[in-house]
Structures are given as structure tokens and as C-alpha cells.
Design a protein around this motif. Structure first.
Motif, PDB file in Angstrom:
ATOM      1  N   PHE A  97      -8.235  -1.110  -3.421  1.00  0.00           N
ATOM      2  CA  PHE A  97      -7.091  -1.778  -2.829  1.00  0.00           C
ATOM      3  C   PHE A  97      -7.507  -3.071  -2.130  1.00  0.00           C
ATOM      4  O   PHE A  97      -6.778  -4.061  -2.166  1.00  0.00           O
ATOM      5  N   LEU A  98      -8.683  -3.044  -1.531  1.00  0.00           N
ATOM      6  CA  LEU A  98      -9.186  -4.291  -0.934  1.00  0.00           C
ATOM      7  C   LEU A  98      -9.393  -5.345  -2.009  1.00  0.00           C
ATOM      8  O   LEU A  98      -9.105  -6.520  -1.811  1.00  0.00           O
ATOM      9  N   PHE A 118      -3.707   6.494  -5.992  1.00  0.00           N
ATOM     10  CA  PHE A 118      -4.548   7.586  -5.511  1.00  0.00           C
ATOM     11  C   PHE A 118      -4.618   8.691  -6.559  1.00  0.00           C
ATOM     12  O   PHE A 118      -5.655   9.333  -6.738  1.00  0.00           O
ATOM     13  N   GLY A 119      -3.492   8.891  -7.263  1.00  0.00           N
ATOM     14  CA  GLY A 119      -3.482   9.859  -8.358  1.00  0.00           C
ATOM     15  C   GLY A 119      -4.542   9.544  -9.389  1.00  0.00           C
ATOM     16  O   GLY A 119      -5.231  10.441  -9.894  1.00  0.00           O
ATOM     17  N   PHE A 155       0.833  -1.200   0.000  1.00  0.00           N
ATOM     18  CA  PHE A 155       0.000   0.000   0.000  1.00  0.00           C
ATOM     19  C   PHE A 155       0.870   1.253   0.000  1.00  0.00           C
ATOM     20  O   PHE A 155       0.653   2.180  -0.773  1.00  0.00           O
ATOM     21  N   LEU A 211     -10.070   4.346  -3.596  1.00  0.00           N
ATOM     22  CA  LEU A 211      -8.791   3.713  -3.277  1.00  0.00           C
ATOM     23  C   LEU A 211      -8.984   2.566  -2.281  1.00  0.00           C
ATOM     24  O   LEU A 211      -8.432   1.485  -2.444  1.00  0.00           O
ATOM     25  N   GLN A 212      -9.812   2.824  -1.265  1.00  0.00           N
ATOM     26  CA  GLN A 212     -10.076   1.778  -0.265  1.00  0.00           C
ATOM     27  C   GLN A 212     -10.694   0.549  -0.905  1.00  0.00           C
ATOM     28  O   GLN A 212     -10.194  -0.574  -0.747  1.00  0.00           O
ATOM     29  N   ASP A 213     -11.753   0.776  -1.658  1.00  0.00           N
ATOM     30  CA  ASP A 213     -12.445  -0.347  -2.311  1.00  0.00           C
ATOM     31  C   ASP A 213     -11.500  -1.085  -3.244  1.00  0.00           C
ATOM     32  O   ASP A 213     -11.420  -2.306  -3.231  1.00  0.00           O
ATOM     33  N   LYS A 236     -12.022  14.612  -2.947  1.00  0.00           N
ATOM     34  CA  LYS A 236     -10.986  13.830  -2.296  1.00  0.00           C
ATOM     35  C   LYS A 236     -11.563  12.639  -1.523  1.00  0.00           C
ATOM     36  O   LYS A 236     -10.979  11.553  -1.489  1.00  0.00           O
ATOM     37  N   GLU A 248     -10.768   8.730  -1.944  1.00  0.00           N
ATOM     38  CA  GLU A 248     -10.309   7.847  -0.869  1.00  0.00           C
ATOM     39  C   GLU A 248     -11.154   6.578  -0.817  1.00  0.00           C
ATOM     40  O   GLU A 248     -10.635   5.479  -0.610  1.00  0.00           O
ATOM     41  N   SER A 293       0.254   3.195  -3.298  1.00  0.00           N
ATOM     42  CA  SER A 293      -0.947   4.011  -3.111  1.00  0.00           C
ATOM     43  C   SER A 293      -0.836   5.421  -3.698  1.00  0.00           C
ATOM     44  O   SER A 293      -1.831   5.928  -4.203  1.00  0.00           O
ATOM     45  N   PRO A 294       0.355   6.087  -3.681  1.00  0.00           N
ATOM     46  CA  PRO A 294       0.372   7.426  -4.280  1.00  0.00           C
ATOM     47  C   PRO A 294      -0.026   7.430  -5.756  1.00  0.00           C
ATOM     48  O   PRO A 294      -0.828   8.271  -6.178  1.00  0.00           O
ATOM     49  N   LEU A 351      -8.074  10.224  -7.919  1.00  0.00           N
ATOM     50  CA  LEU A 351      -8.402  11.651  -7.870  1.00  0.00           C
ATOM     51  C   LEU A 351      -8.939  12.155  -9.206  1.00  0.00           C
ATOM     52  O   LEU A 351      -9.769  13.061  -9.248  1.00  0.00           O
TER      53      LEU A 351
END
Lengths: 186, 426
Positions: A52-53, A31-32, A23, A48-50, A41, A45, A27-28, A35
Motif C-alpha cells: 500500500f505504501l 488483504f484478501g 485504504f 499489505l503495508q509494503d 496473517k 499484514e 484494503s479488504p 492472505l
């Protein structure tokens, strides 16, 4: 430099430390991407959470061939598309009439005038439908046919939304650089 | 059009590597979700204090349900309560008893019949109070459900059986060895069908899938009570076959264009490694080597499903251009009688055939044969070539073979051969 293969192996075994490292490493960039697709934002987020899981969930399916980063990016983009579908009924869709054809002569902008953050702001002012098509076509390099399939829209809708998105962006870029010039002069 | 490129380029350039560190709470959220997930994932391996806790609390709750039901049973005669406690005792005993299911079932039947009788009695007494009747029926239900809860708990502790397996790869490129791990619970016998004609009775088999396809892998597991099946599909993708052809492997010199032809099967993308540190992703590349030496060329083919194959290594020897020996492949001898074979750089008539050298040669031998294999010309002087005549007669037009070998002044050996066409018309 971290050993990606080793991390993947550990993540497959549900090693929490490796998952955290994964992560922190990726993640950067991910996350880019989020976005660009999200309205704000917080939505980014969430994506990203969904996403990444999902990545951690499916990492055992990753067979080690092909680009791992590319695979993660695709999952994130797919999650963003899913979120777009979910939020569609809440989104404001702009009618065609509201888009004024702009005069494209005398464009006075070039790439170095803008930072990525500024461009992100400009993209985020686009109506949701335009934004997702623009992102998929111009940045991710999807074909209109693929976009149409992914978003469940007509291929011509994808094309026309893209060209309108571009017109809007052009107008906004001009406006933005005018403001900047004025600020500099003031 | 220019504008269009501009817009896309501006955004693409800036977004390509755009990254931003998310806030820490994002990981915290993911971490929490992962913790919940791994906790809920029931696994005998990490069977721990939590599960014991859950079962204990389930027992306590069921116990209190029973107490409540007893409190409500004011109208039921004493013997009913006795029966309830008997059931309780019996079921509790049954936890340790060996023939659990048989005894429990018998008891339940027996108890139920007792309860039925009691219910009838109570029905007679309180026939006008339907509310009370309902309570009784509820109580009876409670007792029954109580039995089933206890029964379930029995099985949770040792008797629920489950067939399941996991594999280290659910998809991959053929041929692939898949290691299956049996995570079935409380089963004794296992039988596998891998969908590719292979079967196994091992607990954790390792199977090689040779060919591409979708394989339905079935695990048949038997517990003492039942037979179970678990099925999962394994997808094996076709592996490409990387293959290449080089235009010419011999007599290659620095700066020569070498043509590589891709003869791979089911490749989508390619990576050529020329062995000189340069790569190419072109399907059929043309390559030039800058330095002499021996190079190993390899082609990697990548299929649409990202399966990879490497070709065998092709060795290519590249020589310095200064050692290049070449020759024209046709010449036109003089028809006005044999010329002396001396080569003059100012003569463009193409009447004399001789190999061309870039460096000076110390030793030289040129031989030319006709189609029947007869030696028609021989020379040891590099400045002296064939005029096309054999025994003072002009040779018939057609194809001849030349063979040239020797040594350059710096000691480097050379040898080359080729064919040449003799052309003239009378």
C-alpha cells in the motif's frame, strides 16, 4: 459509492484523509490477496503495508487509464512476489519425492462444500513454491511464461509445480470433506 | 480434465471476490510511515519550526564541540585561543556579511597559518608527547570542520541551490499536455529542454507532447554560484486510432444482421457501443437491432498501454421489418413468348421480376432500366411485374437496374433500388 477519480487526485496531492479513505475502501480486497500469498496473517499484514505504501508512492504515475483496482492488485501481487523472493532462503522447499501421487478417482468434493476461509487454509498448507505458482496461474490467470519470468524459475518448473500443487490440493480437499462428513455424522 | 477444471474453478470462484478487513494497526503503521516521509521531504513550502529546531540544535552541538576543543587546548598558547575566538567571531559575523565565501576563505587561510605556526611551537615544546600532538592536530581539525559546519549552515539558510522539477504526468497517452512544476531552490535562471525539440525559459512551462516516445526532459538552472541540471524521462505512449466500417448503412431493418468491421490502429481491446444499450468487446461484431429508430454507434479502442481512442459516431437508421422492400437479384424470363406480368404465389418458375413487400402498399411505382439507361419497364401495380420483354422482344441477358418507390397503407413512404441479372440461354 465513492468517487475514485477524486480520491486518486487527492492522494496524488498527499491528502492524508483521501489516503485513509482509499485504504479503507480497497484494503479488504487487497488483504484478501495478501492472505493467499503469505504464510500467516502477520506476513500478509506486512505485504499489505509494503504494497500500500508503494501504491501511494506511485499513485502519481497512475495515468487514469485502465482499471485502478487492477493496478493496485498488480502492485500487491508484485509485492507478494518480491516478499517471496526475499523469504525464499527461509522457506521450506519440499522435494519431489515427498509428494505422493494420489489416486484421483472418486473425487467427492464440489465447490459449495467449502468456504473461502477453508480454501485459504488449504492453500496455505501448500509448500511456498507451489502456493505462489498456483495463486498466479489459477487465480490471477498469469501464463506459465510470465510466472517463470517473475519468479526467476524455469517455465517447466512452473508447470510441474502447478500440476503438483493441484494434486496436493485435490488430496487435501478430499481429506477435508471426509473430515467434514465425519463431523456431521458424529 | 474435468477434475482440473473443478479444482481451479472451486478456488477461483471463492477467491475472486474474497476480502477480509485488515486490522487497524496496518493503517496506523502506514500512516506513521507517511508522516515520516512527508516530514523528511525537504520543501521550502512547508519549511517550519522543525527545520528551525534542527538548525538551532546543530548550532548548539557545534558550539559545544568548540567549547570541548577549547578545554583540551591546555598546551596551546593563549594567542591560539584568541585566534579561535577571532575565527568564531569572524565566522559569526560572516553569517550576516555580504561577501561570505571570499572573506571566510581568506580568514580560514589566515587562521590556519597562525595555527600552523602555533602547532610548530607546541610541537617543539612537547616533542616527546605524541598524544598531546595528536590532540592539537585534532583541535586544528576541529576548528577547520567547525568552519565548514558554519559555512554549511550559511548555505542552508540561503545558499544551497538545487535543480528539480515535478510533472503532473510522467507517462501518458499522446497527445498530452504535461504541466511541469519547478521545485528548484535558490536558482535564478531556468532553461528547459523537453527532448522533443521544444525549449523554454519559463519557470513552470506546460508542454504538449504530440507523439509517442521517451523524452528526456532537462532543466538547466543557474544559481549565483553554479549551473545545475536535473533530468527526468517522460514516457508518452502511442494513442490508438479507433475506426470502423459498417457493412451497410441504408435500408436496415429490425432483426437484420449488421456486420461491423474494426479498422482501428494499434488497439488491443475494443468496446463497441451500439447505441441501443448493448455493448460488445468482440473485435468485429455482428449486431441485430430489436427496435426501429436511429442509433449512434461508437467504437472505443484501448491500446496495450491503456491509451484510449473513440471513433467518430456512425448513425444508423433502423426501420421496421414490415416496411422492408426487397427484390430477387436475378430472374429467368420465359422463352415461349411474353407472359402477362401478373404475379401468382403458386408460380415458382421465376419468370416475372417484382419487388417483395411484407405490408400492403397503397402507392407503387416500379421502373427498370437497361445498361444504357433506357426505361424498359414501368408499373404502378404491385401485383404486376416485368416479364423480361421489351417491345415484345426478349431483352438481352445481362444486368438491369430497378427502382421502386411508393407508400404503404399506413402512410409510410418507401423507396429502394437495386440491380438484377437477367439470365437465359437459348
Amino acid at each position: 459509492m465513492i468517487d475514485t477519480e477524486e480520491i486518486i487526485e487527492k492522494c496524488k496531492r498527499n491528502d492524508r484523509e483521501a489516503q485513509k479513505l482509499l485504504f479503507e475502501t480497497y484494503s479488504p480486497v487487497l488483504f484478501g490477496i495478501c492472505l493467499r500469498y503469505a504464510r500467516d496473517k502477520f506476513e500478509a499484514e506486512d505485504t499489505l503495508q509494503d504494497g500500500f505504501l508503494k501504491i501511494l508512492n506511485k499513485i502519481s504515475d497512475f495515468n487514469g487509464t485502465g482499471s485502478f483496482e487492477g493496478w493496485m492488485k498488480r502492485i500487491i501481487i508484485n509485492t507478494a512476489i518480491t516478499n517471496y523472493h526475499k523469504n525464499k532462503k527461509h522457506n521450506l522447499n519440499l522435494d519431489i519425492e515427498e509428494i505422493q501421487e494420489t489416486n484421483i478417482e472418486g473425487t467427492s468434493y464440489n465447490g459449495s462444500d467449502y468456504t473461502a476461509e477453508e480454501l485459504l487454509k488449504i492453500v496455505n498448507t501448500l509448500p511456498e513454491g507451489y502456493k505462489i505458482v498456483f495463486n498466479l496461474y489459477a487465480i490471477e490467470g498469469y501464463k506459465h511464461k510470465e510466472i517463470a519470468e517473475q519468479l526467476n524459475i524455469d517455465i517447466n518448473t512452473s508447470k510441474s509445480q502447478y500440476s503438483r500443487a493441484k494434486k496436493l490440493l485435490r488430496k487435501k480437499l478430499e481429506l477435508f470433506s471426509k473430515i467434514k462428513i465425519n463431523e456431521r455424522q458424529a | 480434465m474435468n477434475d482440473k477444471l473443478n479444482i481451479e474453478d472451486i478456488f477461483k470462484e471463492k477467491f475472486e471476490n474474497f476480502s477480509q478487513v485488515p486490522q487497524k494497526n496496518v493503517w496506523n503503521y502506514i500512516n506513521r510511515k507517511l508522516a515520516i516521509k512527508s516530514f523528511l521531504k525537504f520543501n521550502l513550502l512547508n519549511f517550519n519550526i522543525y527545520y528551525v529546531g534542527i538548525i538551532t540544535s546543530a548550532l548548539i552541538i557545534s558550539g559545544s564541540i568548540m567549547l570541548n576543543s577549547e578545554n583540551n587546548k591546555i598546551t596551546i598558547k593563549d594567542n591560539v585561543q584568541k585566534e579561535i575566538t577571532t575565527i568564531q567571531k569572524q565566522t559569526e559575523n560572516n553569517v550576516e556579511a555580504e561577501n561570505v565565501p571570499v572573506i571566510t576563505q581568506k580568514d580560514i587561510k589566515k587562521n590556519n597559518s597562525v595555527l600552523d605556526n602555533n602547532q610548530k611551537v607546541t610541537n617543539e615544546i612537547h616533542s616527546n608527547k605524541s598524544i598531546v600532538d595528536k590532540t592539537i592536530i585534532e583541535n586544528v581539525n576541529n576548528i577547520e570542520s567547525q568552519n565548514s559546519i558554519v559555512k554549511n549552515e550559511n548555505t542552508t539558510i540561503g545558499l544551497i541551490s538545487k535543480a528539480e522539477f515535478s510533472a503532473d504526468n510522467y507517462s501518458g497517452c499522446a497527445p498530452i499536455t504535461v504541466n511541469f512544476t519547478n521545485v528548484s531552490e535558490n536558482c535564478i535562471k531556468y532553461r528547459w529542454d523537453f527532448g522533443n525539440g521544444t525549449k523554454s525559459n519559463e519557470a513552470n512551462p506546460n508542454i504538449i507532447f504530440e507523439n509517442a516516445g521517451k523524452y528526456k526532459v532537462k532543466l538547466f538552472a543557474s544559481s549565483e554560484k553554479e549551473d545545475l541540471i536535473y533530468e527526468r524521462t517522460i514516457i508518452i505512449y502511442e494513442k490508438p486510432k479507433a475506426n470502423l466500417i459498417v457493412s451497410n448503412k441504408n435500408d436496415l431493418f429490425t432483426g437484420d444482421e449488421i456486420y461491423f468491421t474494426n479498422t482501428s490502429i494499434s488497439g488491443n481491446k475494443y468496446l463497441w457501443k451500439f447505441g441501443d444499450g448493448t455493448n460488445s468487446e468482440t473485435a468485429n461484431p455482428v449486431h441485430k437491432y430489436e427496435k426501429s429508430g436511429n442509433y449512434s454507434v461508437k467504437l472505443i479502442a484501448i491500446s496495450e498501454k491503456s491509451c484510449i481512442d473513440s471513433s467518430e459516431i456512425i448513425k444508423i437508421a433502423i426501420k421496421e421489418t414490415k416496411y422492408k422492400v426487397s427484390a430477387p437479384n436475378a430472374f429467368t424470363p420465359s422463352l415461349d413468348g411474353p407472359k402477362d406480368g401478373n404475379i401468382s404465389s403458386s408460380d415458382y418458375s421465376n419468370d416475372i421480376f417484382a419487388p417483395i413487400f411484407i405490408s400492403d402498399v397503397a402507392e407503387f411505382k416500379l421502373r427498370i432500366f437497361n445498361r444504357r439507361g433506357i426505361l424498359v419497364f414501368e408499373s404502378t401495380n404491385p401485383k404486376f411485374g416485368w416479364n423480361g420483354y421489351y417491345r415484345n422482344e426478349i431483352s438481352p441477358s445481362g444486368v438491369y437496374v430497378w427502382e421502386c418507390s411508393g407508400k404503404f397503407i399506413d402512410g409510410e413512404n418507401f423507396s429502394n433500388s437495386g440491380d438484377l441479372t437477367l439470365i437465359y440461354s437459348k
